[in-house]
Design an enzyme around this catalytic site. Structure first.
Site, PDB file in Angstrom:
ATOM      1  N   ALA A  11      18.511   2.188  -7.961  1.00  0.00           N
ATOM      2  CA  ALA A  11      19.566   3.019  -8.561  1.00  0.00           C
ATOM      3  C   ALA A  11      19.138   4.470  -8.739  1.00  0.00           C
ATOM      4  CB  ALA A  11      19.973   2.426  -9.903  1.00  0.00           C
ATOM      5  N   ASP A  71      12.302   6.766   3.804  1.00  0.00           N
ATOM      6  CA  ASP A  71      11.022   6.074   3.675  1.00  0.00           C
ATOM      7  C   ASP A  71      10.010   7.104   3.214  1.00  0.00           C
ATOM      8  OD1 ASP A  71       9.715   3.502   3.915  1.00  0.00           O
ATOM      9  OD2 ASP A  71       8.416   4.499   5.353  1.00  0.00           O
ATOM     10  N   HIS A 183       8.684  15.700  -2.488  1.00  0.00           N
ATOM     11  CA  HIS A 183       8.910  15.399  -1.067  1.00  0.00           C
ATOM     12  C   HIS A 183      10.350  14.947  -0.832  1.00  0.00           C
ATOM     13  CE1 HIS A 183       7.643  12.063  -3.473  1.00  0.00           C
ATOM     14  NE2 HIS A 183       7.805  11.167  -2.534  1.00  0.00           N
TER      15      HIS A 183
HETATM   16  P1  IMP Z   1       9.684   3.675  -0.547  1.00  0.00           P
HETATM   17  O1  IMP Z   1       9.991   4.814   0.320  1.00  0.00           O
HETATM   18  O2  IMP Z   1      10.629   3.541  -1.690  1.00  0.00           O
HETATM   19  O3  IMP Z   1       9.508   2.417   0.240  1.00  0.00           O
HETATM   20  O4  IMP Z   1       8.305   4.018  -1.262  1.00  0.00           O
HETATM   21  C1  IMP Z   1       7.082   3.544  -0.809  1.00  0.00           C
HETATM   22  C2  IMP Z   1       6.016   3.667  -1.853  1.00  0.00           C
HETATM   23  O5  IMP Z   1       5.476   4.989  -1.804  1.00  0.00           O
HETATM   24  C3  IMP Z   1       6.435   3.463  -3.298  1.00  0.00           C
HETATM   25  O6  IMP Z   1       6.396   2.103  -3.647  1.00  0.00           O
HETATM   26  C4  IMP Z   1       5.369   4.242  -4.040  1.00  0.00           C
HETATM   27  O7  IMP Z   1       4.198   3.484  -4.145  1.00  0.00           O
HETATM   28  C5  IMP Z   1       5.106   5.401  -3.093  1.00  0.00           C
HETATM   29  N1  IMP Z   1       5.944   6.568  -3.445  1.00  0.00           N
HETATM   30  C6  IMP Z   1       6.963   7.110  -2.718  1.00  0.00           C
HETATM   31  N2  IMP Z   1       7.493   8.168  -3.362  1.00  0.00           N
HETATM   32  C7  IMP Z   1       6.798   8.290  -4.517  1.00  0.00           C
HETATM   33  C8  IMP Z   1       6.894   9.189  -5.614  1.00  0.00           C
HETATM   34  O8  IMP Z   1       7.741  10.094  -5.692  1.00  0.00           O
HETATM   35  N3  IMP Z   1       6.019   8.987  -6.612  1.00  0.00           N
HETATM   36  C9  IMP Z   1       5.084   8.006  -6.598  1.00  0.00           C
HETATM   37  N4  IMP Z   1       4.957   7.143  -5.620  1.00  0.00           N
HETATM   38  C10 IMP Z   1       5.811   7.267  -4.570  1.00  0.00           C
END
Ligand code: IMP
Length: 202
Positions: A11, A71, A183
């Site tokens: 969400a 991603d 990012h």
């Molecule tokens: P996804 O893109 O939601 O699959 O994120 C993959 C993983 O990258 C997450 O489970 C976090 O471990 C890490 N990650 C991605 N973006 C962030 C952020 O903004 N802060 C902290 N960890 C992040």
């Protein structure tokens, strides 16, 4: 009204995406909100590849609606880019932020300040109703600290010290401040600019 399905059931992520693309006539819904289950295997070696897998699977499942997927993850230079596309499950299944952070600190034991450079990366893939793809990427540079600090955010935030925050971790600033430099925020602003520039706001 154009409906864009966000290929996530998170969400917070859905809200951030919807707020960053405030185009007249666009409404955003999550997969759950449109009653679709899509959970493809994300086995590409790059963030873009995995975002594309999620976007394509959602596009097929949603019967021609526009969809958007992202991603993201953390690249640590001293670990040759790890955890990278394996960020969510760095310490194994199931996904566990605390275990991931502990593993990251263990892997970096003995690595000096100058070599603790890292970045968060986010890629976005939007597929329009006609199958046209628009992609965007955002990064934020920083360093991995020696201890977790802060209560905000999620994932690796307590260990990631962005260069622009001068000594504060991502988890030490409120969401709005993080989104302004993150990012994901960066990738969303790039996507918005591409859509506006290419006159793709249909
Ligand atoms: P996804 O893109 O939601 O699959 O994120 C993959 C993983 O990258 C997450 O489970 C976090 O471990 C890490 N990650 C991605 N973006 C962030 C952020 O903004 N802060 C902290 N960890 C992040």
């Amino acid at each position: 009204m154009k409906t864009v399905v966000i290929a996530t059931n998170n969400a917070h992520k859905a809200q951030e995406i919807a707020e960053a693309l405030p185009f007249p006539g666009w409404e955003f819904k999550t997969l759950r909100e449109v009653g679709v289950v899509s959970d493809p295997v994300e086995d590409a070696p790059t963030f873009l590849g995995n975002a594309r897998i999620k976007a394509n699977a959602a596009f097929e499942a949603c019967g021609g609606n526009a969809v958007i997927a992202d991603d993201s993850g953390l690249e640590v230079d001293a670990l040759n880019g790890a955890p990278g596309v394996h960020s969510a499950r760095y310490a194994g299944e199931p996904c566990d932020d605390e275990a991931n952070n502990k593993k990251l600190l263990d892997e970096l034991a003995g690595v000096c300040d100058a070599q603790r450079t890292a970045r968060f990366v986010c890629t976005l893939v939007l597929i329009q109703e006609d199958g046209t793809e628009v992609t965007a990427r955002g990064t934020i540079e920083g360093k991995i600290g020696y201890e977790e600090r802060g209560e905000h955010g999620f994932g690796y935030d307590p260990l990631f010290y962005p260069d622009v925050l001068e000594g504060k971790s991502f988890a030490e600033v409120p969401d709005a401040e993080k989104n302004a430099i993150s990012h994901r925020g960066c990738a969303l602003r790039a996507l918005k600019a591409s859509l506006e520039k290419a006159d793709l706001l249909r």
